[in-house]
Motif scaffolding. Structure first.
Motif, PDB file in Angstrom:
ATOM      1  N   HIS A 134      43.123  11.215  65.488  1.00 42.99           N
ATOM      2  CA  HIS A 134      43.253  11.295  67.482  1.00 42.99           C
ATOM      3  C   HIS A 134      42.207  10.732  68.212  1.00 42.99           C
ATOM      4  N   ASN A 135      41.148  11.565  67.519  1.00 45.77           N
ATOM      5  CA  ASN A 135      40.038  11.025  68.109  1.00 45.77           C
ATOM      6  C   ASN A 135      39.667  10.063  68.072  1.00 45.77           C
ATOM      7  N   LEU A 136      39.560   8.798  66.844  1.00 49.86           N
ATOM      8  CA  LEU A 136      39.433   7.402  67.085  1.00 49.86           C
ATOM      9  C   LEU A 136      40.685   6.250  67.952  1.00 49.86           C
ATOM     10  N   LEU A 137      41.779   7.860  68.374  1.00 51.03           N
ATOM     11  CA  LEU A 137      42.372   6.425  69.167  1.00 51.03           C
ATOM     12  C   LEU A 137      42.261   6.419  70.108  1.00 51.03           C
ATOM     13  N   ARG A 138      41.614   8.439  70.610  1.00 53.87           N
ATOM     14  CA  ARG A 138      41.282   8.515  72.350  1.00 53.87           C
ATOM     15  C   ARG A 138      39.730   7.680  72.295  1.00 53.87           C
ATOM     16  N   LYS A 146      40.511  -3.748  71.840  1.00 51.70           N
ATOM     17  CA  LYS A 146      41.585  -4.871  71.464  1.00 51.70           C
ATOM     18  C   LYS A 146      42.753  -4.515  70.667  1.00 51.70           C
ATOM     19  N   ARG A 147      42.988  -4.059  69.829  1.00 54.04           N
ATOM     20  CA  ARG A 147      43.557  -3.691  68.627  1.00 54.04           C
ATOM     21  C   ARG A 147      42.708  -2.433  68.113  1.00 54.04           C
ATOM     22  N   PHE A 148      43.909  -1.563  68.088  1.00 53.66           N
ATOM     23  CA  PHE A 148      43.966   0.087  66.861  1.00 53.66           C
ATOM     24  C   PHE A 148      44.132  -0.339  65.115  1.00 53.66           C
ATOM     25  N   VAL A 149      43.101  -0.110  64.535  1.00 53.91           N
ATOM     26  CA  VAL A 149      44.894  -0.015  62.976  1.00 53.91           C
ATOM     27  C   VAL A 149      44.211   0.664  62.592  1.00 53.91           C
ATOM     28  N   PHE A 150      45.644   1.327  61.594  1.00 50.74           N
ATOM     29  CA  PHE A 150      45.560   2.703  61.500  1.00 50.74           C
ATOM     30  C   PHE A 150      46.329   2.838  59.917  1.00 50.74           C
ATOM     31  N   ALA A 151      45.645   2.900  58.773  1.00 53.29           N
ATOM     32  CA  ALA A 151      45.885   2.360  57.324  1.00 53.29           C
ATOM     33  C   ALA A 151      46.860   3.708  57.182  1.00 53.29           C
ATOM     34  N   SER A 152      48.028   3.018  57.211  1.00 55.55           N
ATOM     35  CA  SER A 152      48.987   4.106  56.586  1.00 55.55           C
ATOM     36  C   SER A 152      48.488   3.921  54.657  1.00 55.55           C
ATOM     37  N   LYS A 188      50.632  11.390  57.263  1.00 57.30           N
ATOM     38  CA  LYS A 188      50.216  10.571  57.452  1.00 57.30           C
ATOM     39  C   LYS A 188      51.980   9.676  58.254  1.00 57.30           C
ATOM     40  N   ARG A 189      52.402  10.297  58.366  1.00 52.99           N
ATOM     41  CA  ARG A 189      53.430   9.639  58.863  1.00 52.99           C
ATOM     42  C   ARG A 189      52.839  10.700  60.551  1.00 52.99           C
ATOM     43  N   CYS A 190      52.291  12.022  60.754  1.00 56.11           N
ATOM     44  CA  CYS A 190      52.362  12.107  61.903  1.00 56.11           C
ATOM     45  C   CYS A 190      51.108  11.448  62.756  1.00 56.11           C
ATOM     46  N   GLY A 191      49.766  10.528  62.049  1.00 54.37           N
ATOM     47  CA  GLY A 191      49.257  10.051  62.198  1.00 54.37           C
ATOM     48  C   GLY A 191      49.985   8.633  62.740  1.00 54.37           C
ATOM     49  N   GLU A 192      50.452   8.023  61.981  1.00 56.02           N
ATOM     50  CA  GLU A 192      51.364   6.678  62.705  1.00 56.02           C
ATOM     51  C   GLU A 192      51.792   7.253  63.755  1.00 56.02           C
ATOM     52  N   ALA A 193      52.792   8.167  63.533  1.00 51.49           N
ATOM     53  CA  ALA A 193      53.646   8.691  65.180  1.00 51.49           C
ATOM     54  C   ALA A 193      52.468   9.334  66.457  1.00 51.49           C
ATOM     55  N   LEU A 194      51.196   9.637  66.211  1.00 56.98           N
ATOM     56  CA  LEU A 194      49.603   9.658  67.299  1.00 56.98           C
ATOM     57  C   LEU A 194      49.703   7.981  67.611  1.00 56.98           C
ATOM     58  N   GLN A 196      52.561   5.671  67.647  1.00 54.83           N
ATOM     59  CA  GLN A 196      53.530   5.705  68.582  1.00 54.83           C
ATOM     60  C   GLN A 196      53.534   5.676  70.096  1.00 54.83           C
ATOM     61  N   ALA A 197      52.794   7.258  70.176  1.00 60.40           N
ATOM     62  CA  ALA A 197      52.203   7.709  71.297  1.00 60.40           C
ATOM     63  C   ALA A 197      51.360   7.193  72.018  1.00 60.40           C
ATOM     64  N   TYR A 198      50.299   6.410  71.668  1.00 69.17           N
ATOM     65  CA  TYR A 198      48.713   6.552  72.478  1.00 69.17           C
ATOM     66  C   TYR A 198      49.548   4.708  72.765  1.00 69.17           C
ATOM     67  N   ILE A 199      50.446   3.751  71.754  1.00 70.00           N
ATOM     68  CA  ILE A 199      51.272   2.847  72.442  1.00 70.00           C
ATOM     69  C   ILE A 199      51.731   2.949  74.375  1.00 70.00           C
ATOM     70  N   ARG A 200      52.579   3.808  73.919  1.00 66.79           N
ATOM     71  CA  ARG A 200      53.477   4.543  75.144  1.00 66.79           C
ATOM     72  C   ARG A 200      53.025   4.914  75.762  1.00 66.79           C
ATOM     73  N   GLN A 201      51.927   5.869  75.719  1.00 69.99           N
ATOM     74  CA  GLN A 201      51.381   6.690  77.066  1.00 69.99           C
ATOM     75  C   GLN A 201      49.876   6.052  77.605  1.00 69.99           C
ATOM     76  N   GLU A 202      49.072   5.598  76.886  1.00 73.64           N
ATOM     77  CA  GLU A 202      47.946   4.921  76.736  1.00 73.64           C
ATOM     78  C   GLU A 202      47.981   3.500  77.048  1.00 73.64           C
TER      79      GLU A 202
END
Length: 353
Positions: A134-138, A146-152, A188-194, A196-202
């Motif tokens: 969440h901190n890094l997405l924010r 330009k792009r965010f990468v979440f290592a799952s 990790k699943r929750c991180g992926e969902a976060l 998706q939330a940032y894609i949609r909302q931000e």
């Protein structure tokens, strides 16, 4: 000899840095990498710095980690480079980085992956994947990244329900969430969902590489994963200790292949998509993996029961083979099968003394 001075390791870095990828996306950009001192992160830093050297890419690397002393030793070759900056930071705290320019790239690679961490610091394993993400997405949103990468991880698939041979990116296996061991895959699943939330909302662009059990000469000697323990025993010329029957059938990826897959996802993947970094030459049963390392070390495989602490951190999955066809459509291919990758790892680490 330091790792980066090793000829074989330099060859690995140079090979990835020379891949036919759209590197111009990184030219004159900032790139922030959490977990920069880890197995994947440290190799990635080396590749970017090599690419800067080879092609004057002028990509400024902000390497986040927790141990400044270790980082200065690991990255001694570039610590004074204008395009490199190490930042000691706990990603569970909000982040501010002077000099990180608007429109850069943010890669969240930090995670408590060793099984022992699941039992000794289960809170840290969860918070890194949720609060840290969440901190890094924010931060990425504030910097108009330009792009965010979440290592799952392959861990998000849970146990094979027995209905497939390979896990594609849509597969959802079984996880008993009411256990301490579930903290890692569930977070990790929750991180992926976060993401998706940032894609949609931000409106943030996000891609999600899902790593298999990765290994290589950049592994931390404190790592408690089975393959890491096997490799340490092999380097020491000791018997390989197997704490199960060894019939677990998993996907593995050598670090150079893992990072080439990561870069392919970063530079060529579609926003919102997850990609397995895996291929069938990396699939092997645990007992056969142990036998390869024992053969290379000139020792034997011995069987030993795990203690209670170790057992609680072990995955209960017996078959977790990932389908990498989606990533291969982007042009990625695995260079090293398990045997070749393990031999290379042992050779490099042994030569380090």
């Amino acid at each position: 000899m330091e790792l980066f001075e090793n000829e074989l390791y330099q060859e690995d870095v140079q090979t990835v840095a020379s891949l036919s990828l759209p590197w111009d996306f990184l030219k004159n950009r900032s790139i922030l990498i959490s977990g920069a001192g880890g197995l994947i992160g440290s190799f990635l830093v080396d590749v970017i710095m090599q690419r800067n050297h080879n092609s004057r890419m002028n990509c400024r690397v902000f390497a986040l980690g927790r141990n400044e002393e270790k980082a200065h030793k690991r990255f001694a070759y570039c610590i004074d480079d204008n395009n490199f900056q190490f930042i000691s930071h706990d990603i569970n705290q909000p982040l501010e980085v002077d000099g990180f320019e608007q429109g850069g790239y943010v890669l969240h690679l930090a995670s408590n992956t060793p099984p022992l961490a699941y039992t000794t610091d289960p809170i840290g394993a969860v918070t890194t994947n949720i609060i840290g993400t969440h901190n890094l997405l924010r931060f990425s949103t504030e910097k108009n990244a330009k792009r965010f990468v979440f290592a799952s991880s392959n861990e998000i698939y849970g146990e094979n329900r027995g209905n497939v041979e390979f896990f594609d990116e849509k597969y959802c296996g079984y996880i008993d969430s009411n256990t301490m061991r579930a903290g890692y895959p569930e977070s990790k699943r929750c991180g992926e969902a976060l993401c998706q939330a940032y894609i949609r909302q931000e409106g943030l662009e996000v891609v999600i590489p899902r790593f298999t059990r990765s290994y290589g000469p950049t592994m931390l000697m404190s790592d408690t994963k089975a393959i890491s323990q096997f490799i340490r025993k092999g380097i020491a010329g000791e018997n390989i200790v197997l704490k199960s029957e060894g019939t677990q059938y998993y996907s593995y990826t050598y670090v150079a292949d893992a990072v080439s897959g990561l870069l392919t996802v970063l530079l060529c993947g579609n926003s919102g998509e997850a990609y397995n970094i895996a291929d069938q030459p990396g699939d092997i049963m645990l007992k056969n993996l142990a036998a390869i390392i024992a053969d290379q070390a000139g020792t034997n495989v011995v069987y030993e029961l795990p203690d209670d602490v170790e057992k609680k951190g072990y995955s209960t999955a017996t078959k977790a083979r990932l389908d990498g066809s989606k990533l291969k459509k982007l042009g990625w291919s695995m260079k090293y099968d398990v045997e070749a990758g393990v031999k290379r790892t042992l050779h490099i680490l042994k030569s380090m003394g």
